[in-house]
Design an enzyme around this catalytic site. Structure first.
Site: not given
Ligand code: ATP
Length: 610
Positions: A273, A278, A323, A440, A446
């Site tokens: 991650k 993104r 990303e 979601r 995660k």
């Molecule tokens: P966080 O607050 O933890 O950064 P978020 O709320 O923005 O996450 P989540 O769905 O919780 O969104 O976490 C996914 C995010 O992690 C994605 O929006 C993306 O930007 C990032 N990311 C990094 N690596 C990956 C991956 N391998 N696959 C999917 N998403 C990834």
């Protein structure tokens, strides 16, 4: 007899609906008014009505220029429309504090004066013949937005004055509010979706179909138009389209590797991650567009990524996700997310590009050469991604393994964090592991670095109010009332007050950011038992870390879910960073917070093995 053509709608209908909504606090009543308005709206302008309700001229990604009308220019237009002096407008504004109401009052006075004197001003002769329509208001505002360059101030002024002169007082009020970006009648996208389903859906399943279509084609006006013109069935056929962003699929959070693997159905694809931005990359021949997590067009910030895409993506037409991460090009080491903030600057992007080099780590393919991949399982999408891309060092697939073994997952997680990633994403690979846009869910989980605290993870909360500081911070907004999002009611429910974690610099930025968002009364989408010094329009999201989640009689989030009359709050909350990449609706939800609370309780009962 009205001269409005059948396929248009009087703007008065919209203004009246806004007026009724303003005095309402119950969401059911708000919905009723909205449904009535949407039902009255003919198909040809339904998209425009939806945009106006959203307070914009179109979806963010469409890159429609800002209206470019500051307060001074707006005052000038009001003065011109109602044949009064700018100083009168300014004085009234200072007295009343709302330019919309000033316009309404002046329009009223002007109309009665004209009537009294019996002057046959063209604008008024036409009151019956030339009433304002939605199309005229919208088109004029578009022309205002697109008037750019030399002499554009004058053009904007005349267009606006003309529009206001023809407007009825109530219409003038909401036109002015729209221009100021203050159509705050309390309607979020979720409420518009509900209302569309009631007005045109015809069945209980309609809401899901409409929402799915919106998730795949993030343009609510366009979805409304298709729904009204072609019916709900046609929305089922919507597939990804290059150039129109797809709302991103999101992950739930987990803590225990074994439990996470069970949740995703055993074996999983586990990826790093990465801690960056993104990017949803659309490629059509040589044309490349990059959309952010909140679906804004960020292509301009990343000319280097555009080049990488042109060089490395072999498909002619594709939508892929990854990303963008700041890196040290010498060592390929990953750098923290904050580095990317420099890329937000408007000027000198080529210099900044050299100063903050980036790499892209790809993790999904949504569309390839005419084929919709969103309804394909993850490993099929991953294979398509591998085929579509000729990787290079700074443009490659996310590091990954496939495993069903908690120990192996744990080791991979440690390796990921050691190398600068935030943790890992554990993704289901079974037959139904589709790309579920805008949702979601437990298909992606995660697992993030432990913040050495009792709280499993940070949360993202929305600023809904603020308090002035004392002593050194006297006169400055220095603590914030934060809320979580409740998608069921489309409201923001308070969780805590945050006063620590801000650097002096951060505090300064906060003043600038929040001042324009201050409102006199509680925003209708906010649910709070606490009265802050000032209320803030829910727009800004911040990441918050705390010691633990506790039951609280003061806050409205999770009210009554664990115990009657009591909500859930965060002990010792601390500001971590702003999250400009998130919309208020992307904040942590009430349900998520409740789940975190339950997990915390369980953790207290049974010690963790890892
Ligand atoms: P966080 O607050 O933890 O950064 P978020 O709320 O923005 O996450 P989540 O769905 O919780 O969104 O976490 C996914 C995010 O992690 C994605 O929006 C993306 O930007 C990032 N990311 C990094 N690596 C990956 C991956 N391998 N696959 C999917 N998403 C990834």
């Amino acid at each position: 007899m009205s001269s409005i053509r059948e396929e248009d709608l009087r703007f008065r209908e919209v203004a009246e609906a806004f007026k009724s909504m303003e005095s309402i606090t119950a969401r059911t009543q708000l919905m009723l008014i909205l449904v009535r308005l949407l039902k009255k709206t003919p198909p040809s302008v339904i998209d425009k009505v939806v945009y106006i309700i959203q307070g914009k001229l179109g979806p963010e990604w469409k890159d429609i220029p800002e209206l470019g009308v500051g307060e001074k220019l707006l005052e000038k237009a009001i003065a011109m429309a109602y044949k009064t002096s700018e100083s009168t407008v300014d004085r009234l504004y200072k007295q009343i504090g709302d330019l919309g109401t000033v316009a309404e009052r002046l329009a009223n006075q002007y109309r009665s004066m004209v009537k009294q004197k019996g002057i046959g001003l063209l604008a008024f002769m036409g009151e019956e013949e030339r009433p304002l329509t939605v199309a005229r208001v919208y088109d004029t505002l578009m022309r205002v937005a697109y008037a750019q360059g030399e002499g554009s101030r004058d053009v904007k002024l005349k267009l606006l004055a003309g529009l206001l002169a023809d407007a009825e007082p109530l219409e003038a009020k909401y036109i002015v509010r729209f221009i100021e970006g203050r159509i705050r009648v309390g309607i979020g996208d979720a409420t518009v979706l509900d209302a569309l389903a009631v007005a045109y859906g015809g069945s209980a399943q309609a809401r899901n179909i409409i929402e799915r279509a919106y998730n795949l084609r993030a343009d609510l006006g366009e979805i409304a138009r298709l729904l009204v013109l072609e019916g709900v069935e046609s929305l089922k056929k919507i597939t990804p389209t290059i150039g129109i962003p797809i709302r991103p699929m999101l992950a739930e959070r987990g803590r225990d590797p074994g439990e996470i693997l069970r949740k995703v159905g055993g074996k999983a694809l586990v990826e790093y991650k990465y801690d960056g931005e993104r990017a949803q990359i659309h490629k059509d021949g040589n044309r490349v567009i990059i959309f952010s997590r909140r679906l804004e067009d960020i292509t301009r910030m990343y000319p280097d990524v555009v080049e990488m895409v042109r060089r490395s993506v072999k498909s002619n037409a594709a939508i892929i996700e990854g990303e963008i991460v700041a890196i040290d090009p010498e060592t390929m080491e990953l750098k923290p997310f904050q580095e990317l903030m420099h890329r937000k600057r408007k000027h000198d992007i080529h210099r900044i590009m050299r100063e903050v080099p980036v790499a892209v780590f790809l993790f999904d393919a949504l569309y390839n050469e005419g084929e919709d991949l969103t309804s394909k399982p993850l490993l099929v999408r991953r294979e398509a991604l591998e085929k579509a891309v000729e990787t290079q060092e700074t443009f490659k697939l996310a590091d990954s393994i496939v495993t069903g073994d908690p120990d192996e997952l744990w080791k991979f997680f440690l390796k990921a964090t050691e190398e600068g990633a935030e943790g890992v994403m554990v993704k289901a690979i079974h037959d139904k592991s589709y790309y579920v846009a805008g949702v979601r869910g437990w298909l992606w989980v995660k697992l993030k670095k432990d913040y050495k605290s009792e709280m499993i993870d940070t949360v993202d909360l929305v600023v809904v109010g603020a308090f002035y500081g004392r002593g050194k911070r006297g006169g400055k907004l220095s603590s914030l009332l934060m809320a979580a999002y409740d998608p069921k009611t489309d409201t923001f429910k308070t969780v805590c007050k945050v006063a620590t974690g801000f650097t002096d610099e951060e505090l300064e930025r906060m003043q600038e950011m929040l001042k324009p968002l201050i409102i006199k009364n509680k925003h209708p989408r906010v649910d709070s038992r606490i009265e802050p010094d000032v209320w803030i329009t829910p727009e800004v999201v911040a990441e918050i870390l705390g010691a633990e989640l506790t039951l609280s009689p003061l806050h409205t989030c999770c009210l009554g879910m664990q115990r009657p009359g009591v909500g859930i709050s965060i002990r010792f909350p601390r500001f971590v960073r702003w999250r400009p990449d998130k919309r208020p609706e992307d904040a942590t939800t009430q349900e998520e917070l409740y789940e975190m609370y339950i997990k915390q309780l369980k953790k207290l009962e049974e010690p963790q093995t890892v």
